[in-house]
Design an enzyme around this catalytic site. Structure first.
Site, PDB file in Angstrom:
ATOM      1  N   GLU A 199      -5.134  -2.433   2.398  1.00  0.00           N
ATOM      2  CA  GLU A 199      -4.524  -1.766   3.560  1.00  0.00           C
ATOM      3  C   GLU A 199      -3.447  -0.691   3.379  1.00  0.00           C
ATOM      4  O   GLU A 199      -3.422   0.173   4.079  1.00  0.00           O
ATOM      5  CB  GLU A 199      -4.013  -2.893   4.654  1.00  0.00           C
ATOM      6  N   ASN A 283     -12.289  -5.238   1.288  1.00  0.00           N
ATOM      7  CA  ASN A 283     -12.559  -3.955   2.104  1.00  0.00           C
ATOM      8  C   ASN A 283     -12.285  -2.655   1.455  1.00  0.00           C
ATOM      9  O   ASN A 283     -11.207  -2.758   0.662  1.00  0.00           O
ATOM     10  CB  ASN A 283     -12.059  -3.999   3.403  1.00  0.00           C
ATOM     11  N   ASP A 325     -13.792  -3.200   8.168  1.00  0.00           N
ATOM     12  CA  ASP A 325     -12.798  -4.177   7.479  1.00  0.00           C
ATOM     13  C   ASP A 325     -13.439  -5.483   7.398  1.00  0.00           C
ATOM     14  O   ASP A 325     -12.690  -6.649   7.732  1.00  0.00           O
ATOM     15  CB  ASP A 325     -11.410  -4.094   8.277  1.00  0.00           C
TER      16      ASP A 325
END
Length: 599
Positions: A199, A283, A325
């Site tokens: 992230e 991801n 995601d």
């Protein structure tokens, strides 16, 4: 001793302690294997190399589980989410906490006394770059040592008897968004671990560290040139349609693979016969798919690697060019089952994308890819010949478009929970989420150490529950046919997974703080107990002096609990979790500790 690896500087040595560690390590594999196979102990987070997370202990069974009571408890003194489970090695139990990643050793002869504790001092700024609460998924054991990590990127080995630090190395740099949340995993004389941070644009890798010294043995990235991904010369030879060489750069625009995510922070499994270990890369970064055209290999991939060399024998990308995601880091369960009349080495993985995959773990051949819930709508199906999902464009997340009623949500229909397998009935018991979402992407620049997401989310219960308000379920699956045997719905996500014990029981925690035991045959609830705080870890079991115990961490938090633990109210905060779990605060509160149960 403190040493940096690859970022990289070595600052000290520990002399004689290394000699001692080396002597212990000569027997590490044999000692660990013996403990892994002893049902009285709990030597790995996943219950064994095969990651079946089950136990042959049956003193507690369907007939007497109603008499189970709290035996003792332990407070870690730390709030926030407590994922993972304690380990039991001989007569010692090792308990971990959320940040600052404290570790406690307790002798089971006198669990009221702490034998030793390790309480690291870490820069509090590390917490600001941890994605989804400040969780810790537990410790590992090997070579007479407790192997632990700190959120600030350090991996440590402590003498299991005394808690003395044998070595300490730095593998991840929080300044660029890298942190440790994963439980280390020990195989033979190697510790495996990956850094979190997709992230924040972290490029994912699995690190192999020598359990004797802490030296880096090899590192395999998820993206980039083939030599850095460590592809074997015969990579995907049985399934060339999965893709083979050069794709870690060609499937990205420019150098986007350098900040492309694919971190691994979930669970590993190991097949000693094949000498392969298995895990999933996560991801791609950022979440906004418009900013990274291409398949983005090898994010979202199930990997089979040689534990000694790190070379990948095969890799199967489940979600090329992920738009939602659906980090593919979830547990890999290894079983041997008949397929078309032939006993076959299998790997089963329930992905965040809502698909349960079963593959031949030797060749990588895809055998099954079925939806775990009919609400999954991002894919119409998975083509077993090509391995590719067939997308439904209505639920894509392209720019200048707000996607609605997308199922699953970014949390997935399955997340970090550790599921369990009953080898007699050949049933997998899975703790699932049942959450859908709206998704609106936006553009943003990459800045090292800052969040690199590019989407605003709203999450809410999926449509399949009996009252349309349920956000979780425990479900029993046949992993070869995909058949659902039964479901037990929950108000909140079944975040921590399940434990199967031979007494015919399926154990699991709930976010609102219950630990429950179900009848394995029909999912009927036979027992429950309300813990001081919500449960997001998985229960474990062990026996001591002839008595079976079941234990579970408590401490609400994790991604579903970020609103509660950080007192957030904006429904879109916490990457969409706050709105979905706004009622959680009416059912539990922050805590941190362990509950142990017995007859």
């Amino acid at each position: 001793m403190k040493r940096k690896v690859a970022n990289v500087s070595v600052s000290a040595a520990i002399g004689g302690l290394l000699v001692l560690a080396a002597a212990q390590t000569a027997f590490a594999d044999e000692d660990l294997t013996k403990r892994v196979n002893d049902p009285n102990q709990w030597a790995t987070q996943t219950g064994g190399y095969n990651s079946q997370h089950n136990s042959t202990l049956d003193q507690i069974n369907k007939n007497n589980v109603k008499n189970v009571k709290a035996a003792w408890s332990f407070s870690t003194g730390v709030l926030h989410g407590h994922e993972g489970a304690p380990l039991v090695i001989g007569d010692m139990m090792y308990i971990h906490s959320a940040f600052p990643n404290n570790t406690f050793a307790v002798n089971l002869n006198d669990p009221g006394k702490i034998v030793w504790s390790h309480k690291p001092k870490q820069d509090a700024s590390t917490k600001a770059v941890m994605c989804c609460d400040i969780v810790d998924r537990g410790v590992a054991y090997g070579a007479g040592q407790i192997v632990k990590k700190q959120a600030d990127g350090h991996l440590l080995a402590l003498d299991a008897k005394t808690g003395k630090v044998n070595w300490k190395v730095e593998l991840c740099d929080p300044k660029v968004g890298m942190t440790f949340t994963q439980a280390p995993y020990v195989v033979k004389d190697t510790v495996l671990i990956g850094c979190s941070g997709a992230e924040l644009g972290v490029r994912g890798a699995v690190n192999a560290v020598d359990i004797k010294t802490g030296a880096l043995k090899w590192r395999a990235f998820a993206t980039g040139p083939d030599n850095e991904i460590r592809l074997a010369k015969n990579f995907n030879e049985h399934n060339p349609h999965y893709g083979q060489f050069g794709l870690g750069t060609k499937t990205w625009e420019g150098d986007a693979w350098k900040i492309g995510g694919g971190t691994n922070w979930g669970w590993y499994a190991y097949d000693p016969k094949l000498n392969l270990f298995y895990y999933g890369s996560g991801n791609p970064a950022p979440w906004n798919e418009t900013m990274r055209p291409g398949d983005n290999k090898w994010t979202m991939t199930i990997w089979a690697r040689d534990v000694d060399t790190g070379e990948a024998k095969w890799g199967y990308q489940k979600t090329p060019h992920d738009e939602w995601d659906f980090a593919g880091v979830n547990q890999m369960v290894l079983t041997d089952q008949p397929v078309q009349g032939k006993m076959t080495p299998l790997l089963t993985h329930i992905d965040r994308n809502g698909i349960m995959y079963t593959l031949n773990r030797d060749t990588g051949k895809l055998i099954l890819a079925d939806k775990v819930d009919p609400a999954v709508n991002v894919f119409k199906k998975v083509d077993l010949k090509t391995g590719l999902p067939v997308r439904d464009p209505e639920f894509s997340t392209r720019m200048d478009h707000k996607g609605t009623n997308i199922c699953p949500s970014a949390m997935g229909f399955h997340n970090q929970g550790v599921d369990s397998y009953d080898p007699e009935s050949r049933t997998l018991y899975a703790g699932l989420n049942h959450i859908c979402m709206d998704w609106e992407p936006f553009m943003l620049p990459y800045r090292a150490g800052q969040f690199f997401v590019g989407a605003t989310l709203a999450m809410y219960p999926g449509p399949s529950g009996p009252t349309k308000t349920e956000m979780g379920t425990v479900r029993a699956f046949d992993t070869v046919s995909g058949k659902v045997k039964w479901s037990k719905w929950e108000k909140f996500a079944a975040w921590g997974g399940t434990l199967y014990t031979k007494g015919g029981l399926v154990w699991y925690n709930t976010l609102d703080g219950h630990i429950k035991a179900l009848d394995k045959n029909n999912g009927k609830e036979l027992w429950k107990f309300k813990m001081p705080s919500g449960g997001i870890g998985s229960p474990m079991t062990y026996a001591f002096k002839g008595k079976q115990y079941v234990a579970s961490m408590y401490g609400v938090g994790g991604w579903p609990g970020v609103g509660l633990v950080f007192d957030l109210t904006d429904p879109s905060a916490g990457l969409g979790a706050v709105g979905a779990f706004k009622e959680l605060q009416n059912h539990t509160n922050m805590g941190g500790g362990l509950m142990v149960f017995s007859l």
